[in-house]
Design a protein around this motif. Structure first.
Motif, PDB file in Angstrom:
ATOM      1  N   MET A 103       0.819  -1.196   0.000  1.00 28.02           N
ATOM      2  CA  MET A 103       0.000   0.000   0.000  1.00 28.02           C
ATOM      3  C   MET A 103       0.865   1.263   0.000  1.00 28.02           C
ATOM      4  O   MET A 103       0.427   2.293  -0.476  1.00 28.02           O
ATOM      5  CB  MET A 103      -0.920  -0.049   1.228  1.00 28.02           C
ATOM      6  N   GLU A 104       2.087   1.156   0.528  1.00 27.38           N
ATOM      7  CA  GLU A 104       2.985   2.308   0.534  1.00 27.38           C
ATOM      8  C   GLU A 104       3.257   2.813  -0.872  1.00 27.38           C
ATOM      9  O   GLU A 104       3.256   4.023  -1.113  1.00 27.38           O
ATOM     10  CB  GLU A 104       4.323   1.938   1.189  1.00 27.38           C
ATOM     11  N   TRP A 105       3.493   1.894  -1.789  1.00 27.02           N
ATOM     12  CA  TRP A 105       3.811   2.299  -3.159  1.00 27.02           C
ATOM     13  C   TRP A 105       2.641   3.029  -3.799  1.00 27.02           C
ATOM     14  O   TRP A 105       2.832   3.956  -4.573  1.00 27.02           O
ATOM     15  CB  TRP A 105       4.246   1.100  -4.002  1.00 27.02           C
ATOM     16  N   ALA A 106       1.415   2.629  -3.473  1.00 20.56           N
ATOM     17  CA  ALA A 106       0.229   3.302  -4.023  1.00 20.56           C
ATOM     18  C   ALA A 106       0.122   4.726  -3.474  1.00 20.56           C
ATOM     19  O   ALA A 106      -0.175   5.662  -4.226  1.00 20.56           O
ATOM     20  CB  ALA A 106      -1.027   2.507  -3.705  1.00 20.56           C
ATOM     21  N   ALA A 107       0.378   4.881  -2.185  1.00 18.49           N
ATOM     22  CA  ALA A 107       0.335   6.215  -1.579  1.00 18.49           C
ATOM     23  C   ALA A 107       1.401   7.111  -2.204  1.00 18.49           C
ATOM     24  O   ALA A 107       1.140   8.275  -2.529  1.00 18.49           O
ATOM     25  CB  ALA A 107       0.530   6.116  -0.069  1.00 18.49           C
ATOM     26  N   ARG A 108       2.592   6.577  -2.396  1.00 19.85           N
ATOM     27  CA  ARG A 108       3.665   7.366  -3.024  1.00 19.85           C
ATOM     28  C   ARG A 108       3.316   7.723  -4.466  1.00 19.85           C
ATOM     29  O   ARG A 108       3.582   8.836  -4.923  1.00 19.85           O
ATOM     30  CB  ARG A 108       4.978   6.608  -2.960  1.00 19.85           C
ATOM     31  N   SER A 168       4.597  11.509   4.854  1.00 21.67           N
ATOM     32  CA  SER A 168       4.635  12.368   6.030  1.00 21.67           C
ATOM     33  C   SER A 168       3.224  12.566   6.583  1.00 21.67           C
ATOM     34  O   SER A 168       2.247  12.659   5.830  1.00 21.67           O
ATOM     35  CB  SER A 168       5.228  13.725   5.660  1.00 21.67           C
ATOM     36  N   ALA A 169       3.128  12.665   7.894  1.00 19.66           N
ATOM     37  CA  ALA A 169       1.836  12.932   8.525  1.00 19.66           C
ATOM     38  C   ALA A 169       1.305  14.320   8.148  1.00 19.66           C
ATOM     39  O   ALA A 169       0.106  14.577   8.242  1.00 19.66           O
ATOM     40  CB  ALA A 169       1.955  12.810  10.035  1.00 19.66           C
ATOM     41  N   TRP A 170       2.185  15.207   7.698  1.00 23.41           N
ATOM     42  CA  TRP A 170       1.767  16.534   7.252  1.00 23.41           C
ATOM     43  C   TRP A 170       0.909  16.462   5.995  1.00 23.41           C
ATOM     44  O   TRP A 170       0.278  17.446   5.615  1.00 23.41           O
ATOM     45  CB  TRP A 170       2.977  17.428   7.020  1.00 23.41           C
ATOM     46  N   ALA A 171       0.870  15.315   5.346  1.00 25.80           N
ATOM     47  CA  ALA A 171       0.020  15.149   4.161  1.00 25.80           C
ATOM     48  C   ALA A 171      -1.445  15.387   4.520  1.00 25.80           C
ATOM     49  O   ALA A 171      -2.194  15.943   3.710  1.00 25.80           O
ATOM     50  CB  ALA A 171       0.208  13.755   3.557  1.00 25.80           C
ATOM     51  N   VAL A 172      -1.839  14.992   5.713  1.00 18.43           N
ATOM     52  CA  VAL A 172      -3.232  15.194   6.146  1.00 18.43           C
ATOM     53  C   VAL A 172      -3.558  16.683   6.163  1.00 18.43           C
ATOM     54  O   VAL A 172      -4.575  17.120   5.612  1.00 18.43           O
ATOM     55  CB  VAL A 172      -3.471  14.557   7.535  1.00 18.43           C
ATOM     56  N   VAL A 173      -2.689  17.474   6.755  1.00 17.90           N
ATOM     57  CA  VAL A 173      -2.911  18.924   6.838  1.00 17.90           C
ATOM     58  C   VAL A 173      -2.889  19.546   5.449  1.00 17.90           C
ATOM     59  O   VAL A 173      -3.752  20.368   5.110  1.00 17.90           O
ATOM     60  CB  VAL A 173      -1.841  19.574   7.743  1.00 17.90           C
ATOM     61  N   LEU A 226      -6.941  10.886   4.966  1.00 17.37           N
ATOM     62  CA  LEU A 226      -7.375  11.030   6.358  1.00 17.37           C
ATOM     63  C   LEU A 226      -7.323   9.702   7.108  1.00 17.37           C
ATOM     64  O   LEU A 226      -7.128   9.682   8.330  1.00 17.37           O
ATOM     65  CB  LEU A 226      -8.790  11.607   6.414  1.00 17.37           C
ATOM     66  N   PHE A 227      -7.493   8.580   6.401  1.00 14.78           N
ATOM     67  CA  PHE A 227      -7.443   7.271   7.036  1.00 14.78           C
ATOM     68  C   PHE A 227      -6.044   6.661   7.059  1.00 14.78           C
ATOM     69  O   PHE A 227      -5.822   5.667   7.748  1.00 14.78           O
ATOM     70  CB  PHE A 227      -8.420   6.309   6.353  1.00 14.78           C
ATOM     71  N   MET A 228      -5.124   7.227   6.318  1.00 13.91           N
ATOM     72  CA  MET A 228      -3.779   6.648   6.253  1.00 13.91           C
ATOM     73  C   MET A 228      -3.049   6.604   7.590  1.00 13.91           C
ATOM     74  O   MET A 228      -2.358   5.626   7.866  1.00 13.91           O
ATOM     75  CB  MET A 228      -2.938   7.354   5.193  1.00 13.91           C
ATOM     76  N   PRO A 229      -3.183   7.610   8.462  1.00 21.06           N
ATOM     77  CA  PRO A 229      -2.534   7.483   9.771  1.00 21.06           C
ATOM     78  C   PRO A 229      -3.096   6.302  10.585  1.00 21.06           C
ATOM     79  O   PRO A 229      -2.361   5.644  11.319  1.00 21.06           O
ATOM     80  CB  PRO A 229      -2.832   8.820  10.469  1.00 21.06           C
ATOM     81  N   LEU A 230      -4.391   6.041  10.443  1.00 22.00           N
ATOM     82  CA  LEU A 230      -4.991   4.922  11.162  1.00 22.00           C
ATOM     83  C   LEU A 230      -4.483   3.575  10.643  1.00 22.00           C
ATOM     84  O   LEU A 230      -4.433   2.600  11.381  1.00 22.00           O
ATOM     85  CB  LEU A 230      -6.519   4.971  11.041  1.00 22.00           C
TER      86      LEU A 230
END
Length: 131
Positions: A1-6, A68-73, A122-126
């Protein structure tokens, strides 16, 4: 799933760069035409929002590609800018001609896609994908 997010992040880096380029081209065109005809305040607002939106989409893409968690912001800020612009433009900025209907439709579809990706981010940190 990491590769999809990237991969999604890299896509939005490209989209942000395209928006920034479009804002730059429009700014140059407005400067060239300003001697011939006055540029309305609405046009200035559209160009500023395009540049700001492009910057936020670019930043969101960079943050997501780095996981990065800053992606949410960044995605939430980009979403808010786009939503505010679309609400404003639907009332005051978009011409009512048939020729511009396709452009409006593309803008709304792009916003719908960005909304779906924002919800996913928004769900990625979870899911433990963002650090």
């Amino acid at each position: 799933m990491e590769w999809a997010a990237r991969a999604i992040g890299i896509f939005y880096v490209g989209a942000g760069l395209m928006l920034m380029h479009q804002a730059w081209l429009n700014w140059r065109l407005q400067r060239a035409l300003s001697g011939l005809m006055p540029i309305s305040l609405t046009e200035h607002v559209v160009e500023m929002v395009t540049a700001l939106g492009g910057l936020m989409v670019l930043l969101a893409g960079v943050m997501l590609s780095l996981l990065s968690a800053w992606a949410v912001v960044a995605f939430m800020a980009g979403w808010a800018i786009q939503a505010g612009y679309l609400l404003w433009a639907s009332r005051w900025a978009w011409p009512r001609e048939l020729l511009s209907a396709a452009g409006r439709r593309h803008s709304v579809h792009a916003f719908a896609g960005f909304t779906a990706v924002t919800a996913l981010v928004l769900f990625m940190p979870l899911m433990g994908l963002l650090r």
